[in-house]
Design a protein around this motif. Sequence first.
Motif, short mmCIF file in Angstrom:
data_model
loop_
_atom_site.label_atom_id
_atom_site.label_comp_id
_atom_site.label_asym_id
_atom_site.label_seq_id
_atom_site.Cartn_x
_atom_site.Cartn_y
_atom_site.Cartn_z
N PHE A 129 40.36 81.82 101.25
CA PHE A 129 40.65 83.05 100.49
C PHE A 129 42.16 83.28 100.39
O PHE A 129 42.66 83.65 99.34
N ARG A 130 42.87 83.05 101.48
CA ARG A 130 44.32 83.24 101.48
C ARG A 130 45.01 82.22 100.58
O ARG A 130 45.97 82.55 99.88
N GLN A 131 44.55 81.01 100.62
CA GLN A 131 45.17 79.97 99.81
C GLN A 131 44.93 80.17 98.32
O GLN A 131 45.77 79.80 97.50
N LEU A 132 43.80 80.76 97.98
CA LEU A 132 43.43 80.91 96.57
C LEU A 132 43.72 82.31 96.03
O LEU A 132 43.43 82.57 94.86
N PHE A 133 44.29 83.19 96.83
CA PHE A 133 44.43 84.58 96.42
C PHE A 133 45.22 84.73 95.13
O PHE A 133 44.82 85.45 94.21
N VAL A 134 46.35 84.04 95.04
CA VAL A 134 47.19 84.16 93.84
C VAL A 134 46.44 83.65 92.61
O VAL A 134 46.44 84.30 91.54
N LEU A 135 45.78 82.51 92.75
CA LEU A 135 45.02 81.97 91.62
C LEU A 135 43.87 82.89 91.25
O LEU A 135 43.53 83.04 90.05
#
Length: 287
Positions: free
Chosen positions: A22-28
Amino acid sequence: MISYNPKDWIIFIFRFHKADTFRQLFVLMVVIGLYSASVAYLELEYWNLPDDSHVKNISMMHGMLGFVISLLLVFRTNTAYDRWWEGRKLWGALVNNSRNLAIKLHAILEDEKDKAFFRKMIPSYTSILNKHLKDEETGKQLFDEISFPENHHTHRPNQVAKMMFMRINDLYKRQKITGDQLIILNSEIQSFTDICGACERIKNTPIPYSYSVFLKKFIFFYVMTLPFGYVFNLGYFVVPVVVFIFYVLASLELIAEEIEEPFGHDDNDLPTRKIAENIKKHVEELI
């Protein structure tokens, strides 16, 4: 590697670990949400497309391709997990072989200097193998466009294995061990090199480039076309739906990327350093 209790469902649901996708994909996910909202606004407010518009039929494509993408992701995650599990089995075999070698050396050797040598060298092999597999250059040895200078990257595990075998051969020449014992000890040291080679095979052979690129492109274009068809049925609720679908599909790909190379520094990689420390403790107890 993250230590956890697999039965704590509530903690898993409401806790966001730094390794969580979730943290890694938050911006996307934010970008996808804004994109979906823009498509919904254009179709519902600006273009004011009717319910019988042909654009609505795009959702039929997603129904057909959904099965295909699910098969691809299942194959992707299973392949990545097989690599992770094979790495764990190899390091488990290294633990057992180190113990077996230490037990046999303790029974065969009588000189304390010889015992002290192997008490140091066996844990040194596992520690150096751990560092060798984490070295970025180790994973580049099979790439054609990358060349290393001569003697730039000495194979350190091989050097340690060579020193141990030379010491065993010297013991045989000095008649401290018999020929049968030499054969037994040689097979144990050979198993170290076999494990090292198998780990290097995992390290040096990633998932084929074309397959990895195709799957990422497939997920991207699949998600990018979702709002066009589903906006007629969901309205502006298409925004959280598309974001959630993207989160699920992209998370599976990210997890596969992380575990397919199990000898790195990621949170879900194998605890090879800890295993090497345990081997050192066990060898010192046995010899």
